[in-house]
Design a protein around this motif. Structure first.
Motif: not given
Length: 694
Positions: A591-593, A554, A573, A616, A552, A614, A571, A575, A89
């Protein structure tokens, strides 16, 4: 403080005496305090996760950090195959409270983190990883962004008698291999677990066919001995050593000649003491890291030879009492301490100056750690109150007393900071609520205030390139501790659609408000010290950011069909926001999936995972970050049990040989044939694993 400690010790002594005089009629295995989560049904921590399926997911881990690569919310900061740090995180380094077996720590000696804690224990020795996702407990030391506990094999899960396992693994990309032997003897009175391992990794190729300097060798061994004094008392000792050799660091200015670490831990636990004081746990540990880095194999060696022998000593311990004040109230009180000390200089033998070879090389000695230390003594109390069987309220407070100093200052550092000895009193706390609507639906709400004192590099580093960029960094012993005020709400559960279809899900949303966040900022009044004509020409100084935050979430869900088939999606994310500079905080993961599907049976298992990362764009330009393109990869893994004792596993990673780089990767540094760009990840890689148990 001395009175508090003496009172705690007196309570322990009196109750231990009472226990030894009391007959026991039931046999109950003692549970050492090395497992944080689910070790006791009364430890109802919120926002936790456990990952322990490593045998079925074997992917030839380079070191323990690779085990984090598939845990939702985690990313990796990579400088090569060896120097890998987990980040969770957008919290990293000392912002995460990373430990082994509930407390043991081994702090790195290298200022560039060539030897993080993840390098000092082999991955095969880790039985599971536990994560508390924020500062939601005060019992395990000062915690800013979360707790990561790597649990080595627990004797309670072992069969009686003499057993062992022999494993070997190989991967094609780099022609690398791993071997490990473990032997164990388990009886009612004592148990001994010993293991030895060897890892030999060569340079890998990325998706474009470029050979990335990343080779290393390491030899490790460890011995864990436990003795059950009575049915309710246990004493345990754990000794391990690790020896890294010839380690190449693609994204650091030097390589590791050797990295030797020694770790000793002692645990004592007594349970079932009485009606109020129910148990006492005590732990002590010692670690020493001896590290040598040089530039002997780097392109600037003909002009200058640099050698940096450094070492790190970590000593710590913990004493905790568990009191059952009421059927509904479980109380923990205790104290812990940690001492970190580092020494080491860099010797530069300059052979060429201004393009001209010198008739006699000039020798310079630069102080790296300036003989620095940090002491942390903490006291804490934490209670868990149960409102029936469905609702649990956890509250906790801890106070940390910090003192730090550097005893052998460089002249220019001393002139800038006449006072380097500092003291702090840091107060942390947490309150959380867990409510079980049913056995299959749980709501978790938490607030935690985590306080982290500045680490040794942030305090005392003196014009060394320790960041992701090429700037020299200057420490600041006057930094304020950084504070994370984190709020989080989550919901998790499961339900059965029918006998052949079930769903498990989990989601959480969090927001952190930071105070005095520590980062490095360019100071145009401080010129570069070494190679003053090189760029960048100014120095970054560690400072406190007044206004920063992160937000963020999850999400994870797993659909199981016909008991053995599954589809899983995750997922994560986060910020971050540095309002002082109107940009992101540095090293913010994209962002990670992950989407996977497969079959899991007792005799065999297969799964395919689709990884989506994604682009960045949330970057810290003042930190030297640039936008990183997103990427997609596919991994296929599987395994088969030929016999009950023989397991074979195989994987194809990055199936389509994608050329990509992760946003958190450091850039190539002082490497022939490579420009200053983030290091690329391995291309297609086949791995094979074989394990025999006896």
């Amino acid at each position: 403080m001395k009175k508090i400690c003496m009172m705690l010790i007196s309570i322990v002594f009196v109750n231990v005496q009472a226990q030894t005089q009391k007959d026991t009629t039931t046999v109950k295995r003692v549970k050492l305090n090395e497992v944080l989560i689910h070790s006791n049904p009364k430890n109802n921590y919120v926002h936790t996760l456990v990952n322990n399926q490593y045998q079925k997911k074997v992917i030839q881990p380079k070191n323990v950090a690779d085990l984090f690569s598939e845990i939702n919310g985690f990313s990796l900061v990579k400088r090569g195959n060896y120097a890998i740090d987990p980040t969770f995180r957008a919290s990293l380094y000392e912002q995460l409270n990373v430990m082994y077996d509930g407390a043991t720590k081994a702090m790195h000696a290298c200022p560039n983190r060539m030897d993080p804690i993840t390098t000092h224990v082999i991955p095969e020795e880790v039985s599971k990883i536990e994560v508390i996702k924020g500062p939601y407990t005060v019992r395990y030391g000062a915690t800013f962004g979360g707790i990561v506990n790597m649990v080595t094999e627990d004797y309670q899960n072992l069969e009686k008698g003499f057993h062992g396992k022999l494993s070997s693994a190989y991967e094609t990309n780099g022609n690398s291999y791993v071997t490990m032997l473990q032997l164990k003897e388990v009886t009612d009175t004592y148990d001994i677990i010993g293991n030895v391992g060897y890892r030999n990794f060569n340079d890998y190729e990325d998706g474009n066919g470029n050979e990335i300097p990343s080779a290393f060798k390491s030899t490790d061994y460890g011995v864990k001995v436990g003795y059950n004094i009575t049915d309710s008392q246990r004493l345990q000792a754990h000794w391990r050593q690790s020896f890294g050799r010839d380690v190449k660091h693609a994204a650091l200015p030097m390589d590791t000649e050797f990295d030797n670490s020694s770790i000793l831990s002692l645990d004592y636990n007594i349970q079932n003491i009485g009606n109020i004081l129910t148990s006492v746990t005590a732990k002590g540990y010692y670690s020493y890291v001896d590290h040598l880095m040089t530039n002997a194999n780097r392109p600037n060696f003909p002009m200058m030879f640099a050698s940096s022998p450094v070492n790190s000593t970590t000593i710590g311990g913990k004493l905790e009492l568990n009191l059952q004040l009421d059927k509904s109230l479980n109380l923990f009180i205790g104290t812990d301490a940690m001492h970190i000390a580092r020494e080491g200089n860099r010797t530069r033998t300059v052979k060429m100056m201004n393009g001209t070879m010198l008739p006699m090389p000039m020798v310079f000695v630069d102080k790296i750690w300036q003989d620095a230390y940090i002491n942390d003594f903490g006291v804490f109390t934490e209670s868990i109150y149960s409102f029936g069987k469905q609702t649990f309220l956890t509250t906790g407070v801890r106070v940390d007393f910090i003192d730090a100093d550097a005893k052998d200052l460089e002249t220019d550092f001393a002139s800038r900071y006449p006072i380097t000895k500092t003291s702090e009193v840091n107060v942390s706390g947490t309150i959380s609520l867990k409510h079980k609507f049913s056995r299959k639906a749980i709501l978790e709400v938490a607030f935690g205030r985590g306080v982290r004192t500045a680490n040794m590099a942030e305090r005392f580093i003196n014009h060394f390139t320790v960041g992701q960029d090429s700037y020299e960094y200057l420490g600041n012993p006057l930094l304020n501790p950084e504070v994370n005020n984190q709020f989080e709400i989550g919901f998790k559960g499961s339900f059965d659609v029918n006998n052949n279809l079930s769903l498990v899900y989990e989601t959480s949303v969090y927001h952190s408000i930071f105070e005095n966040y520590i980062s490095a900022v360019v100071d145009p009044t401080i010129p570069r010290k070494f190679m003053p004509m090189a760029m960048p020409q100014f120095t970054k100084v560690f400072t406190n950011i007044e206004d920063a935050s992160k937000t963020g979430f999850e999400v994870a869900a797993r659909l199981t069909m016909l008991q053995n088939y599954f589809i899983k999606g995750e997922m994560a994310y986060v910020k971050t926001n540095n309002k002082d500079f109107n940009e992101s905080l540095p090293l913010n993961p994209p962002l990670t999936v992950r989407i996977s599907a497969g079959i899991e049976k007792n005799k065999y298992w297969v799964n395919t995972q689709y990884n989506i990362v994604s682009t960045q764009n949330n970057i810290a330009q003042s930190f030297g970050e640039t936008t990183t393109l997103g990427y997609q990869t596919i991994d296929i893994k599987g395994g088969f049990k030929f016999l009950d004792n023989l397991t074979f596993g195989a994987a194809c990673l990055n199936v389509f040989n994608k050329a990509y780089t992760n946003h958190l990767n450091f850039s190539y540094r002082n490497q022939a044939g490579f420009s200053m760009a983030p290091i690329t990840e391995p291309g297609r890689n086949f791995t094979f694993f074989l394990q025999y148990k006896f």
